[in-house]
Design an enzyme around this catalytic site. Structure first.
Site, short mmCIF file in Angstrom:
data_model
loop_
_atom_site.label_atom_id
_atom_site.label_comp_id
_atom_site.label_asym_id
_atom_site.label_seq_id
_atom_site.Cartn_x
_atom_site.Cartn_y
_atom_site.Cartn_z
N LYS A 251 0.84 -1.21 0.00
CA LYS A 251 0.00 0.00 0.00
C LYS A 251 0.87 1.26 0.00
O LYS A 251 0.48 2.31 -0.49
CB LYS A 251 -1.00 -0.02 1.17
N SER B 168 0.44 10.89 5.66
CA SER B 168 1.29 9.79 5.16
C SER B 168 2.58 10.32 4.56
O SER B 168 2.56 11.20 3.68
CB SER B 168 0.53 8.97 4.11
O1 LIG Z 1 3.20 7.68 6.88
P1 LIG Z 1 3.25 6.41 6.09
O2 LIG Z 1 3.07 6.64 4.62
O3 LIG Z 1 4.47 5.60 6.42
O4 LIG Z 1 2.00 5.54 6.51
C1 LIG Z 1 1.81 5.28 7.87
C2 LIG Z 1 1.05 4.03 8.12
O5 LIG Z 1 1.65 2.93 7.49
C3 LIG Z 1 -0.40 4.12 7.74
O6 LIG Z 1 -1.06 2.94 8.13
#
Ligand SMILES: O=P(O)(O)OC[C@H](O)CO
Ligand SMILES: NC(=O)c1ccc[n+]([C@@H]2O[C@H](COP(=O)([O-])OP(=O)(O)OC[C@H]3O[C@@H](n4cnc5c(N)ncnc54)[C@H](O)[C@@H]3O)[C@@H](O)[C@H]2O)c1
Length: 384
Positions: free
Chosen positions: A205, A268
């Site tokens: 993802k 994110s």
């Molecule tokens: O900030 P990211 O893109 O590493 O995403 C954080 C977490 O994996 C979301 O579930």
């Protein structure tokens, strides 16, 4: 009007001793989840000054600005002190640095210690998942290794917004023990035994979230993003199933759930890194600007090698890698996303009758209903 049902949170007979290694945004947030669940938690921070800040003012201002940490949470920069007598050890450091930390952990592991990966990357060079790196580098039986994953943006959880996750282990008993510890009034852990699907969901993802960030940075809208998310889930499922995952895991919290959260949120880091690329920054400049871990950037190349080895086509991930390499203009990413063919193609979904990505809308709805109905009970399976 129906009265809201109050969640029943299991209270341990005696606080479990738990260590969390890595005091970045997720490690600190997970330490708070565990401490708020009634556990006796020690957080290992590499820098003594960060451990001091957490102990003295109950803050981690570098990673979780404005968040008050539990009074019971203790931090230390000494690994042995953090791990002493720990029943469960949660690891939350960048995936590429895991292997180099394992040797130092070894002397402090007890015969029954459970080790839990909170990380969402694969190792460059080997292509191994984090639970596999742990199994190679630590004297721990695979039955005592678990992973936790799901739609878990750290800052939202640190603000105590209600969230679910899934804990997976080859041993259901281990997954349940970890899920019991990682449950409190705002955080609930389900369980499954599909470690491959749960782990790859979290890795893959991130790559789709980078693609979403890229098209966001270019200025494309919701149609483009919805197209990428939907096609991305098919890529994720094809890949994970080719490596032995159960397709339905990819429609659960660790797959679709996390895909939605990561693609939707400006919190994110993967999404943010993609947005910078879409705005025209070169890969090297993006890496310089990111002061937190964006796992997707390092996982693109190993995932594409693994995909090639099993004959899995991943057009979205391939194009992300081309944007990272500077060989594809970000604005050209969308038109090529689903196929290179000039002929119209049948839309293959995760329920295409081939059995590869078999999952149905009815099944997904039933799972969501079951989880809602069961909310408030003890740890349950993240599948029907
Ligand atoms: O900030 P990211 O893109 O590493 O995403 C954080 C977490 O994996 C979301 O579930
Ligand atoms: N932040 C989130 O919302 C979130 C949620 C779920 C999962 N994760 C995953 O958790 C893992 C950690 O992410 P994070 O968000 O806490 O990252 P972060 O960048 O906020 O923190 C990383 C931590 O690792 C430490 N670290 C860096 N290099 C190290 C090394 N060589 N050895 C030991 N420690 C080192 C840093 O000091 C820091 O404490 C990643 O795999 C990420 O995908 C993050």
């Amino acid at each position: 009007m129906a009265r809201a049902q109050k969640a029943r949170i299991p209270v341990p007979a005696a606080p479990r001793r738990i260590a969390v290694l890595g005091a970045g945004s997720w490690g600190t947030t997970f330490a708070k989840i565990l401490a708020d669940g009634g556990n006796d938690v020690t957080l290992w921070a590499r820098r003594p000054e960060l451990a001091r800040e957490i102990n003295e003012v109950k803050r981690n201002s570098d990673y979780l600005e404005g968040i008050n940490l539990p009074r019971t949470l203790h931090a230390t920069s000494r690994l042995g002190e953090a791990m002493r007598d720990a029943e469960q050890v949660f690891v939350s450091i960048p995936s590429q640095s895991l292997r180099s930390n394992l040797e130092a952990m070894t002397p402090f592991l007890g015969p029954e210690t459970i080790v839990v990966s909170l990380m969402k990357g694969v190792e460059k060079g080997t292509g191994l998942r984090m639970s596999e790196v742990i199994a190679q580098g630590l004297p721990v039986d695979v039955e005592r290794i678990a992973v936790a994953s799901g739609p878990n943006l750290a800052l939202e959880i640190a603000r105590e917004q209600p969230t679910a996750a899934v804990v997976s282990s080859a041993s259901l008993e281990t997954a349940q023990a970890v899920a019991m510890a990682a449950t409190n009034r705002y955080f609930r852990s389900f369980v499954n035994t599909d470690v491959i699907g749960t782990e790859f969901g979290g890795v893959l993802k991130n790559l789709i979230a980078v693609a979403i960030g890229i098209v966001d940075g270019v200025g494309y809208g919701e149609n483009t993003k919805a197209s990428i998310i939907t096609r991305g889930l098919v890529e994720m499922t094809d890949f994970a199933v080719a490596y032995g995952a159960e397709a339905q895991t990819l429609s659960g919290l660790a797959g679709l759930g996390d895909l939605i959260a990561t693609c939707e949120s400006s919190l994110s880091r993967n999404n943010t890194a993609g947005r910078l690329l879409g705005q025209g920054y070169a890969f090297a400049d993006v890496v310089k600007q990111m002061n937190q871990t964006a796992e997707g950037l390092a996982s693109v190349a190993p995932i594409l090698s693994l995909a090639e080895a099993r004959g899995v086509d991943m057009p979205i991930v391939r194009q992300v890698s081309q944007v990272l390499a500077g060989t594809l203009d970000p604005k050209d990413i969308a038109p090529h996303l689903t196929t290179d063919s000039d002929e119209p193609q049948g839309e293959r979904t995760t329920d295409d009758g081939t059995g590869r990505g078999r999952t149905t809308l009815r099944g997904a709805l039933k799972r969501a209903f079951d989880q809602l109905r069961d909310g408030g009970g003890s740890a349950r399976r993240d599948r029907p």
